[in-house]
Every structure is written in C-alpha cells, then in structure tokens.
Enzyme design. Structure first.
Site, short mmCIF file in Angstrom:
data_model
loop_
_atom_site.label_atom_id
_atom_site.label_comp_id
_atom_site.label_asym_id
_atom_site.label_seq_id
_atom_site.Cartn_x
_atom_site.Cartn_y
_atom_site.Cartn_z
N CYS A 87 -11.49 -3.05 -8.82
CA CYS A 87 -10.09 -2.55 -8.40
C CYS A 87 -9.88 -2.17 -6.99
CB CYS A 87 -9.24 -2.01 -9.64
SG CYS A 87 -10.17 -0.39 -9.91
N CYS A 146 -16.37 -0.69 -8.32
CA CYS A 146 -15.32 -1.27 -9.35
C CYS A 146 -14.89 -2.55 -8.80
CB CYS A 146 -14.30 -0.04 -9.54
SG CYS A 146 -13.32 0.10 -8.03
N SER A 196 -9.22 7.72 -4.31
CA SER A 196 -10.65 8.02 -4.60
C SER A 196 -10.26 9.70 -4.72
CB SER A 196 -11.28 7.99 -3.39
OG SER A 196 -10.96 8.41 -2.18
N ASP A 252 0.17 4.92 1.08
CA ASP A 252 -0.08 5.85 2.15
C ASP A 252 -0.16 5.14 3.47
OD1 ASP A 252 0.03 7.91 0.25
OD2 ASP A 252 -2.15 7.30 -0.16
N ASP A 285 0.96 -1.19 0.06
CA ASP A 285 0.06 0.04 -0.10
C ASP A 285 0.93 1.23 -0.02
OD1 ASP A 285 -2.55 1.57 0.58
OD2 ASP A 285 -1.49 1.90 2.49
N THR A 334 -2.38 1.05 -4.59
CA THR A 334 -3.10 2.06 -4.00
C THR A 334 -4.37 2.52 -4.37
OG1 THR A 334 -2.72 4.19 -3.32
CG2 THR A 334 -1.70 3.70 -5.42
N ASN A 335 -5.45 2.75 -3.37
CA ASN A 335 -6.61 3.39 -3.69
C ASN A 335 -6.43 4.98 -3.68
OD1 ASN A 335 -8.20 0.93 -3.62
ND2 ASN A 335 -8.91 1.26 -1.44
#
EC number: 3.1.3.-
Length: 179
Positions: A100, A98, A58, A15, A13, A55-56
């Site tokens: 992902c 989604c 958004s 962050d 990940d 990584t997300n």
C-alpha cells in the site's frame, strides 16, 4: 480536444497537496488547507466527481503517532475541506515492504475498488514523485503539483505538472464538465 477521458474519481495526497505539511502531525488544530484546495474540491464535487485521499503515514509505524491521532487530523481535513468519498491510509514504514505504501499502487487500487471506479478512470494529484509513480503503477493518471520540497528530477519525470491543486483540476477537466 483531448482524447484522454476525464476521470470519474480524483484522489489526492494529503500533506503538502491538500493541507500544509506538518511532519508527523497528530494535532487537528495544526491543519491548514493549501491555497486553492477548497475551491478545487468544490468544483469536483459540483461536477459529480468522486474524491478521495491516499496518504502514507509512516509516523504510525515509527511510534510517533497513533492511528487515532491520524484519524483525528483526517476528520479536521474534512471539516475544513468537505467530505471525501474514500480515505486510504498506509500506516507502514518504508522498510515494511507493504503493497500500500506509495509508490506502490495499493492505496490507489483500494480507493478505486471502494469507489467502484475502474483504475484507468482515476487521477492522482500529489506533490512528490512517489504520488505520480503510484498512479502510473496502478494504471491511473498522475498530476504533480510541485512544492519547494519537490525535487527537480521529479518534476522532469512527471507527464503532467500543474502549479496548484486548482490548476490540476482544470487540467483534468478542461471543458469544466465531467463526462
């Protein structure tokens, strides 16, 4: 001796795992590596293990960041921590449904495919429950590295927990050598 095979690839990940979390960060100058991240990555690269980031983000879907800003931050991460073999970024928001966005397995599956590694030979290191959940959903191995924002129930639910990124790598490679 552990019967769990050592991974051929380790995904992280971004962050609060590799770098300090700055919410919706679009500023490369705000990138600060987490303690032990650089040494852990150096060890993996020295062992010939493929490394990647999932990584997300958004903030893209929310209109708070552009993809170009996220890419600029990611380039700064590489300047500070070295090259990654894959970057997988989910630009969607929580309501987008989604495949992902973690905890869905899509980012991990895409990373494994790009790296040419069976997902069962992938480990995922992250700081919150969705990182470990995504690993488990994909059939990969998940290691939680808690931070002050990690919920106690996420720690309790994790099969493997480490105190730092370096400790996570030591857990994944106890003998110090990749197989």
């Amino acid at each position: 001796m552990s019967t769990i095979p050592e991974p051929a690839a380790v995904l992280f990940d971004r962050d609060d795992t590799l770098i300090e979390n700055v919410p919706y960060n679009g500023d490369p100058d705000a990138v600060v590596p987490m303690p032990t991240a650089a040494s852990a990555l150096e060890r993996l690269r020295g062992l010939g293990v493929k490394v990647g980031v999932v990584t997300n983000q958004s903030g893209i879907a929310r209109g708070l960041l552009s993809r170009e800003q996220v890419d600029a931050v990611n380039r700064r991460v590489e300047e500070l921590l070295g090259p990654f073999d894959t970057w997988q970024v989910c630009p969607h928001g929580p309501a987008d449904a989604c495949a992902c966005r973690k905890p869905s397995p899509g980012l991990i599956e895409s990373a494994a495919a790009e790296l040419g590694v069976d997902v069962e030979r992938v480990a995922m290191v992250g700081d919150i429950g969705i990182d470990v959940e995504a690993a488990e959903a994909a059939g990969a191995r998940g290691v939680l590295v808690p931070t002050p924002v990690t919920l106690p129930e996420e720690v309790a639910a994790a099969r493997e927990v480490a105190g730092s990124v370096a400790e996570a790598v030591a857990l994944l490679f106890p003998g110090g050598e990749a197989r």
